[in-house]
Design a protein around this motif. Structure first.
Motif, PDB file in Angstrom:
ATOM      1  N   MET A   4      37.801  43.684  32.852  1.00  0.00           N
ATOM      2  CA  MET A   4      38.487  43.692  34.140  1.00  0.00           C
ATOM      3  C   MET A   4      39.936  44.103  33.898  1.00  0.00           C
ATOM      4  O   MET A   4      40.575  43.640  32.955  1.00  0.00           O
ATOM      5  CB  MET A   4      38.447  42.318  34.791  1.00  0.00           C
ATOM      6  CG  MET A   4      39.094  42.311  36.172  1.00  0.00           C
ATOM      7  SD  MET A   4      39.059  40.685  36.945  1.00  0.00           S
ATOM      8  CE  MET A   4      37.305  40.489  37.180  1.00  0.00           C
TER       9      MET A   4
ATOM     10  N   ASP B 116      35.677  40.364  30.825  1.00  0.00           N
ATOM     11  CA  ASP B 116      35.356  39.672  32.075  1.00  0.00           C
ATOM     12  C   ASP B 116      34.363  38.543  31.808  1.00  0.00           C
ATOM     13  O   ASP B 116      33.158  38.706  31.973  1.00  0.00           O
ATOM     14  CB  ASP B 116      34.783  40.682  33.080  1.00  0.00           C
ATOM     15  CG  ASP B 116      34.671  40.105  34.482  1.00  0.00           C
ATOM     16  OD1 ASP B 116      35.197  39.000  34.717  1.00  0.00           O
ATOM     17  OD2 ASP B 116      34.055  40.760  35.331  1.00  0.00           O
TER      18      ASP B 116
ATOM     19  N   HIS C 169      43.417  37.546  29.831  1.00  0.00           N
ATOM     20  CA  HIS C 169      43.785  38.959  29.865  1.00  0.00           C
ATOM     21  C   HIS C 169      45.156  39.123  29.224  1.00  0.00           C
ATOM     22  O   HIS C 169      45.923  38.179  29.118  1.00  0.00           O
ATOM     23  CB  HIS C 169      43.806  39.449  31.310  1.00  0.00           C
ATOM     24  CG  HIS C 169      42.435  39.551  31.912  1.00  0.00           C
ATOM     25  ND1 HIS C 169      41.525  38.523  31.903  1.00  0.00           N
ATOM     26  CD2 HIS C 169      41.827  40.570  32.530  1.00  0.00           C
ATOM     27  CE1 HIS C 169      40.423  38.909  32.499  1.00  0.00           C
ATOM     28  NE2 HIS C 169      40.573  40.153  32.893  1.00  0.00           N
TER      29      HIS C 169
ATOM     30  N   HIS D 155      36.626  46.326  37.832  1.00  0.00           N
ATOM     31  CA  HIS D 155      35.626  45.983  36.821  1.00  0.00           C
ATOM     32  C   HIS D 155      35.218  47.256  36.088  1.00  0.00           C
ATOM     33  O   HIS D 155      35.277  48.352  36.647  1.00  0.00           O
ATOM     34  CB  HIS D 155      34.369  45.390  37.475  1.00  0.00           C
ATOM     35  CG  HIS D 155      34.622  44.117  38.190  1.00  0.00           C
ATOM     36  ND1 HIS D 155      34.591  42.896  37.565  1.00  0.00           N
ATOM     37  CD2 HIS D 155      34.910  43.866  39.477  1.00  0.00           C
ATOM     38  CE1 HIS D 155      34.856  41.954  38.436  1.00  0.00           C
ATOM     39  NE2 HIS D 155      35.055  42.510  39.611  1.00  0.00           N
TER      40      HIS D 155
ATOM     41  N   CYS E 241      42.090  45.197  41.364  1.00  0.00           N
ATOM     42  CA  CYS E 241      41.296  44.446  40.403  1.00  0.00           C
ATOM     43  C   CYS E 241      40.035  45.280  40.185  1.00  0.00           C
ATOM     44  O   CYS E 241      39.232  45.450  41.108  1.00  0.00           O
ATOM     45  CB  CYS E 241      40.968  43.063  40.950  1.00  0.00           C
ATOM     46  SG  CYS E 241      40.152  42.025  39.748  1.00  0.00           S
TER      47      CYS E 241
ATOM     48  N   CYS F 103      43.453  44.190  35.922  1.00  0.00           N
ATOM     49  CA  CYS F 103      44.200  43.738  37.100  1.00  0.00           C
ATOM     50  C   CYS F 103      45.542  44.449  37.088  1.00  0.00           C
ATOM     51  O   CYS F 103      46.247  44.446  36.076  1.00  0.00           O
ATOM     52  CB  CYS F 103      44.397  42.227  37.074  1.00  0.00           C
ATOM     53  SG  CYS F 103      42.836  41.338  37.145  1.00  0.00           S
TER      54      CYS F 103
ATOM     55  N   GLN G  95      48.025  47.135  44.534  1.00  0.00           N
ATOM     56  CA  GLN G  95      47.453  46.128  43.649  1.00  0.00           C
ATOM     57  C   GLN G  95      45.966  46.431  43.545  1.00  0.00           C
ATOM     58  O   GLN G  95      45.370  46.932  44.498  1.00  0.00           O
ATOM     59  CB  GLN G  95      47.632  44.706  44.198  1.00  0.00           C
ATOM     60  CG  GLN G  95      49.063  44.196  44.181  1.00  0.00           C
ATOM     61  CD  GLN G  95      49.841  44.566  45.423  1.00  0.00           C
ATOM     62  OE1 GLN G  95      49.266  44.778  46.474  1.00  0.00           O
ATOM     63  NE2 GLN G  95      51.147  44.637  45.305  1.00  0.00           N
TER      64      GLN G  95
ATOM     65  N   GLY H 261      35.727  47.924  42.227  1.00  0.00           N
ATOM     66  CA  GLY H 261      36.841  47.004  42.342  1.00  0.00           C
ATOM     67  C   GLY H 261      37.351  46.937  43.762  1.00  0.00           C
ATOM     68  O   GLY H 261      36.712  47.416  44.708  1.00  0.00           O
TER      69      GLY H 261
END
Length: 166
Positions: free
Chosen positions: A71, A29, A35, A86, A84, A73, A82, A129
């Motif tokens: 991170m 991150d 990524h 951390h 995201c 995703c 979905q 997240g």
């Protein structure tokens, strides 16, 4: 589902979905870092996701520096979840995890099997997240778009919640 998705519901849906469809994009991150697709094996009981990798990749070498924030995703194959997320990345050689998550797809990347000298794991200790959940499917989404256009409103595309996966 509406915007009233609780953090507990979002977390439950994330871990359930990750078990069924476990590929996402993982990276360090930081600005400019790209990524890469990785297959994760989640452990909701301790908030950890495990990834197989080779120690001779740029990514593994970058993680090996230590203390790297990462991170993950994620988008489920069915597009219902979905996320995201951390967390903190670390290199690990946990033999029990290697044995637990080893499968024919993983084996294809390691010619010498579980004893391949380049085999290593990346441990992602999930922190916080955001998770989006929609159970409407393509037809339900189309209906919401049509309804929104006819009524001059916005579609109900599902719910979103911030989560703490520690």
């Amino acid at each position: 589902m509406s915007d009233k998705l609780t953090p507990q519901e979002a977390e439950k849906e994330f871990w359930k979905s990750l078990k069924e469809s476990n590929t996402g994009m993982l990276g360090i991150d930081q600005p400019g870092y790209h990524h890469q697709p990785m297959t994760g094996f989640g452990e909701p009981e301790n908030g950890t996701i495990w990834f197989f990798t080779r120690d001779d990749t740029d990514f593994a070498r970058d993680v090996a520096v230590g203390g790297q924030n990462g991170m993950f995703c994620y988008q489920a194959k069915d597009q219902k979840v979905q996320a995201c997320i951390h967390g903190v990345l670390a290199i690990d050689h946990d033999r029990e995890r290697i044995d637990r998550y080893w499968n024919p797809v993983v084996a294809a990347w390691y010619p010498d099997g579980k004893d391949d000298p380049h085999l290593t794991l990346i441990r992602f200790e999930a922190d916080d997240g955001r998770v989006w959940v929609s159970d409407k499917g393509a037809l339900g989404f189309g209906y919401e778009v049509l309804k929104a256009n006819l009524t001059k409103s916005t579609p109900d595309a599902g719910g979103v919640s911030d989560v703490n996966l520690q």
